[in-house]
Write a protein that holds these residues in place. Structure first.
Motif, PDB file in Angstrom:
ATOM      1  N   ASP A  27       0.821  -1.213   0.000  1.00 18.61           N
ATOM      2  CA  ASP A  27       0.000   0.000   0.000  1.00 18.61           C
ATOM      3  C   ASP A  27       0.849   1.255   0.000  1.00 18.61           C
ATOM      4  O   ASP A  27       1.897   1.316   0.644  1.00 18.61           O
ATOM      5  CB  ASP A  27      -0.907   0.036   1.238  1.00 18.61           C
ATOM      6  CG  ASP A  27      -1.887  -1.112   1.256  1.00 18.61           C
ATOM      7  OD1 ASP A  27      -2.134  -1.703   0.190  1.00 18.61           O
ATOM      8  OD2 ASP A  27      -2.393  -1.431   2.344  1.00 18.61           O
ATOM      9  N   ASP A  28       0.372   2.259  -0.713  1.00 24.71           N
ATOM     10  CA  ASP A  28       0.921   3.610  -0.619  1.00 24.71           C
ATOM     11  C   ASP A  28       2.413   3.723  -0.924  1.00 24.71           C
ATOM     12  O   ASP A  28       3.150   4.356  -0.197  1.00 24.71           O
ATOM     13  CB  ASP A  28       0.664   4.168   0.778  1.00 24.71           C
ATOM     14  CG  ASP A  28      -0.087   5.478   0.734  1.00 24.71           C
ATOM     15  OD1 ASP A  28      -0.252   6.025  -0.370  1.00 24.71           O
ATOM     16  OD2 ASP A  28      -0.498   5.947   1.802  1.00 24.71           O
ATOM     17  N   LEU A  29       2.853   3.082  -2.002  1.00 21.65           N
ATOM     18  CA  LEU A  29       4.256   3.207  -2.391  1.00 21.65           C
ATOM     19  C   LEU A  29       4.469   4.444  -3.259  1.00 21.65           C
ATOM     20  O   LEU A  29       5.314   4.468  -4.133  1.00 21.65           O
ATOM     21  CB  LEU A  29       4.712   1.951  -3.145  1.00 21.65           C
ATOM     22  CG  LEU A  29       4.855   0.701  -2.296  1.00 21.65           C
ATOM     23  CD1 LEU A  29       5.281  -0.471  -3.159  1.00 21.65           C
ATOM     24  CD2 LEU A  29       5.845   0.902  -1.172  1.00 21.65           C
ATOM     25  N   MET A  30       3.695   5.478  -2.995  1.00 24.03           N
ATOM     26  CA  MET A  30       3.782   6.710  -3.770  1.00 24.03           C
ATOM     27  C   MET A  30       5.139   7.375  -3.594  1.00 24.03           C
ATOM     28  O   MET A  30       5.729   7.325  -2.517  1.00 24.03           O
ATOM     29  CB  MET A  30       2.690   7.690  -3.342  1.00 24.03           C
ATOM     30  CG  MET A  30       1.306   7.187  -3.599  1.00 24.03           C
ATOM     31  SD  MET A  30       0.038   8.406  -3.167  1.00 24.03           S
ATOM     32  CE  MET A  30       0.352   8.714  -1.449  1.00 24.03           C
ATOM     33  N   VAL A  31       5.601   7.992  -4.670  1.00 28.05           N
ATOM     34  CA  VAL A  31       6.835   8.771  -4.624  1.00 28.05           C
ATOM     35  C   VAL A  31       6.511  10.201  -5.021  1.00 28.05           C
ATOM     36  O   VAL A  31       5.500  10.469  -5.654  1.00 28.05           O
ATOM     37  CB  VAL A  31       7.924   8.193  -5.569  1.00 28.05           C
ATOM     38  CG1 VAL A  31       8.349   6.817  -5.122  1.00 28.05           C
ATOM     39  CG2 VAL A  31       7.444   8.162  -6.999  1.00 28.05           C
ATOM     40  N   GLY A  32       7.390  11.107  -4.651  1.00 33.22           N
ATOM     41  CA  GLY A  32       7.203  12.502  -4.991  1.00 33.22           C
ATOM     42  C   GLY A  32       7.383  12.739  -6.484  1.00 33.22           C
ATOM     43  O   GLY A  32       8.077  11.981  -7.172  1.00 33.22           O
ATOM     44  N   VAL A  33       6.784  13.792  -6.992  1.00 34.80           N
ATOM     45  CA  VAL A  33       6.908  14.141  -8.397  1.00 34.80           C
ATOM     46  C   VAL A  33       8.384  14.356  -8.735  1.00 34.80           C
ATOM     47  O   VAL A  33       9.090  15.088  -8.046  1.00 34.80           O
ATOM     48  CB  VAL A  33       6.101  15.418  -8.714  1.00 34.80           C
ATOM     49  CG1 VAL A  33       6.335  15.871 -10.141  1.00 34.80           C
ATOM     50  CG2 VAL A  33       4.623  15.176  -8.461  1.00 34.80           C
ATOM     51  N   GLY A  34       8.857  13.680  -9.753  1.00 36.43           N
ATOM     52  CA  GLY A  34      10.239  13.814 -10.184  1.00 36.43           C
ATOM     53  C   GLY A  34      11.217  12.916  -9.455  1.00 36.43           C
ATOM     54  O   GLY A  34      12.385  12.839  -9.818  1.00 36.43           O
ATOM     55  N   ASP A  35      10.763  12.218  -8.402  1.00 31.29           N
ATOM     56  CA  ASP A  35      11.638  11.286  -7.684  1.00 31.29           C
ATOM     57  C   ASP A  35      11.716   9.970  -8.448  1.00 31.29           C
ATOM     58  O   ASP A  35      10.767   9.584  -9.135  1.00 31.29           O
ATOM     59  CB  ASP A  35      11.129  11.035  -6.262  1.00 31.29           C
ATOM     60  CG  ASP A  35      11.351  12.220  -5.349  1.00 31.29           C
ATOM     61  OD1 ASP A  35      12.271  13.016  -5.628  1.00 31.29           O
ATOM     62  OD2 ASP A  35      10.611  12.354  -4.364  1.00 31.29           O
ATOM     63  N   PRO A  36      12.821   9.250  -8.317  1.00 33.22           N
ATOM     64  CA  PRO A  36      12.965   7.977  -9.018  1.00 33.22           C
ATOM     65  C   PRO A  36      12.017   6.922  -8.452  1.00 33.22           C
ATOM     66  O   PRO A  36      11.606   7.011  -7.287  1.00 33.22           O
ATOM     67  CB  PRO A  36      14.421   7.585  -8.760  1.00 33.22           C
ATOM     68  CG  PRO A  36      14.776   8.278  -7.497  1.00 33.22           C
ATOM     69  CD  PRO A  36      13.985   9.561  -7.500  1.00 33.22           C
ATOM     70  N   PRO A  37      11.668   5.912  -9.247  1.00 30.06           N
ATOM     71  CA  PRO A  37      10.827   4.826  -8.708  1.00 30.06           C
ATOM     72  C   PRO A  37      11.595   4.076  -7.623  1.00 30.06           C
ATOM     73  O   PRO A  37      12.825   4.037  -7.639  1.00 30.06           O
ATOM     74  CB  PRO A  37      10.574   3.937  -9.925  1.00 30.06           C
ATOM     75  CG  PRO A  37      11.630   4.274 -10.906  1.00 30.06           C
ATOM     76  CD  PRO A  37      12.046   5.689 -10.638  1.00 30.06           C
ATOM     77  N   PRO A  38      10.877   3.476  -6.673  1.00 26.93           N
ATOM     78  CA  PRO A  38      11.555   2.765  -5.596  1.00 26.93           C
ATOM     79  C   PRO A  38      12.291   1.526  -6.099  1.00 26.93           C
ATOM     80  O   PRO A  38      11.920   0.933  -7.114  1.00 26.93           O
ATOM     81  CB  PRO A  38      10.421   2.376  -4.648  1.00 26.93           C
ATOM     82  CG  PRO A  38       9.181   2.427  -5.456  1.00 26.93           C
ATOM     83  CD  PRO A  38       9.420   3.427  -6.547  1.00 26.93           C
ATOM     84  N   LEU A  39      13.347   1.143  -5.392  1.00 23.17           N
ATOM     85  CA  LEU A  39      14.114  -0.043  -5.729  1.00 23.17           C
ATOM     86  C   LEU A  39      13.434  -1.306  -5.210  1.00 23.17           C
ATOM     87  O   LEU A  39      13.816  -2.414  -5.564  1.00 23.17           O
ATOM     88  CB  LEU A  39      15.528   0.049  -5.136  1.00 23.17           C
ATOM     89  CG  LEU A  39      16.366   1.218  -5.625  1.00 23.17           C
ATOM     90  CD1 LEU A  39      17.697   1.273  -4.864  1.00 23.17           C
ATOM     91  CD2 LEU A  39      16.609   1.109  -7.124  1.00 23.17           C
ATOM     92  N   CYS A  40      12.443  -1.145  -4.371  1.00 19.08           N
ATOM     93  CA  CYS A  40      11.725  -2.263  -3.764  1.00 19.08           C
ATOM     94  C   CYS A  40      10.235  -2.031  -3.997  1.00 19.08           C
ATOM     95  O   CYS A  40       9.804  -0.885  -4.105  1.00 19.08           O
ATOM     96  CB  CYS A  40      12.047  -2.292  -2.268  1.00 19.08           C
ATOM     97  SG  CYS A  40      11.293  -3.643  -1.381  1.00 19.08           S
ATOM     98  N   ASP A  41       9.447  -3.099  -4.075  1.00 17.11           N
ATOM     99  CA  ASP A  41       8.024  -2.931  -4.377  1.00 17.11           C
ATOM    100  C   ASP A  41       7.108  -3.058  -3.164  1.00 17.11           C
ATOM    101  O   ASP A  41       5.900  -3.010  -3.301  1.00 17.11           O
ATOM    102  CB  ASP A  41       7.589  -3.916  -5.456  1.00 17.11           C
ATOM    103  CG  ASP A  41       7.614  -5.363  -4.991  1.00 17.11           C
ATOM    104  OD1 ASP A  41       8.180  -5.634  -3.914  1.00 17.11           O
ATOM    105  OD2 ASP A  41       7.074  -6.218  -5.708  1.00 17.11           O
ATOM    106  N   ARG A  42       7.684  -3.228  -1.971  1.00 15.54           N
ATOM    107  CA  ARG A  42       6.845  -3.348  -0.780  1.00 15.54           C
ATOM    108  C   ARG A  42       7.661  -3.109   0.490  1.00 15.54           C
ATOM    109  O   ARG A  42       8.882  -3.161   0.463  1.00 15.54           O
ATOM    110  CB  ARG A  42       6.185  -4.721  -0.721  1.00 15.54           C
ATOM    111  CG  ARG A  42       7.159  -5.849  -0.460  1.00 15.54           C
ATOM    112  CD  ARG A  42       6.584  -7.215  -0.768  1.00 15.54           C
ATOM    113  NE  ARG A  42       6.439  -7.316  -2.206  1.00 15.54           N
ATOM    114  CZ  ARG A  42       5.458  -7.959  -2.815  1.00 15.54           C
ATOM    115  NH1 ARG A  42       4.548  -8.577  -2.122  1.00 15.54           N
ATOM    116  NH2 ARG A  42       5.378  -7.994  -4.124  1.00 15.54           N
TER     117      ARG A  42
END
Length: 111
Positions: A27-42
């Motif tokens: 849930d809620d793996l949102m990132v800030g605008v312009g930030d890279p995608p997370p390296l982990c999915d959970r």
């Protein structure tokens, strides 16, 4: 670690290695605008992190692989009436390093 060493208010410190004691979530793996995608999915049960904001009533943790997600900058942990942060456990530097490697390799934090 056979039993969880739950974080207590007297141990809260910037840079302390901790683990997430809650249920694994996506849930809620949102990132800030312009930030890279997370390296982990959970955020895994046992996920390693480092306390980045040690304010006693709103401890924030930078979670491995989730540095730019809501879990790391928007969620804080408060202590209960006994001074325990039931969602956070203290881990050693060695445990942190091993779990970090596993998470960044796409595995669960613990075997």
């Amino acid at each position: 670690m056979s039993t969880h060493d739950v974080l207590t208010i007297d141990r809260v410190a910037n840079g302390l290695y901790v683990e997430y004691l809650g249920e694994t979530t996506t849930d809620d793996l949102m990132v800030g605008v312009g930030d890279p995608p997370p390296l982990c999915d959970r955020l895994w049960h046992g996920h390693p992190g480092v306390i980045s904001e040690p304010a006693p009533q709103h401890v924030q943790v930078t979670w491995v692989g989730l540095e730019d997600t809501v879990q790391s900058f928007g969620i804080g942990y408060s202590c209960d009436d006994d001074g325990r942060y039931v969602g956070l456990g203290v881990i050693t530097a060695s445990d942190y390093g091993q779990r970090r490697r596993r998470v960044l390799a796409g595995q669960t934090p613990q075997e």
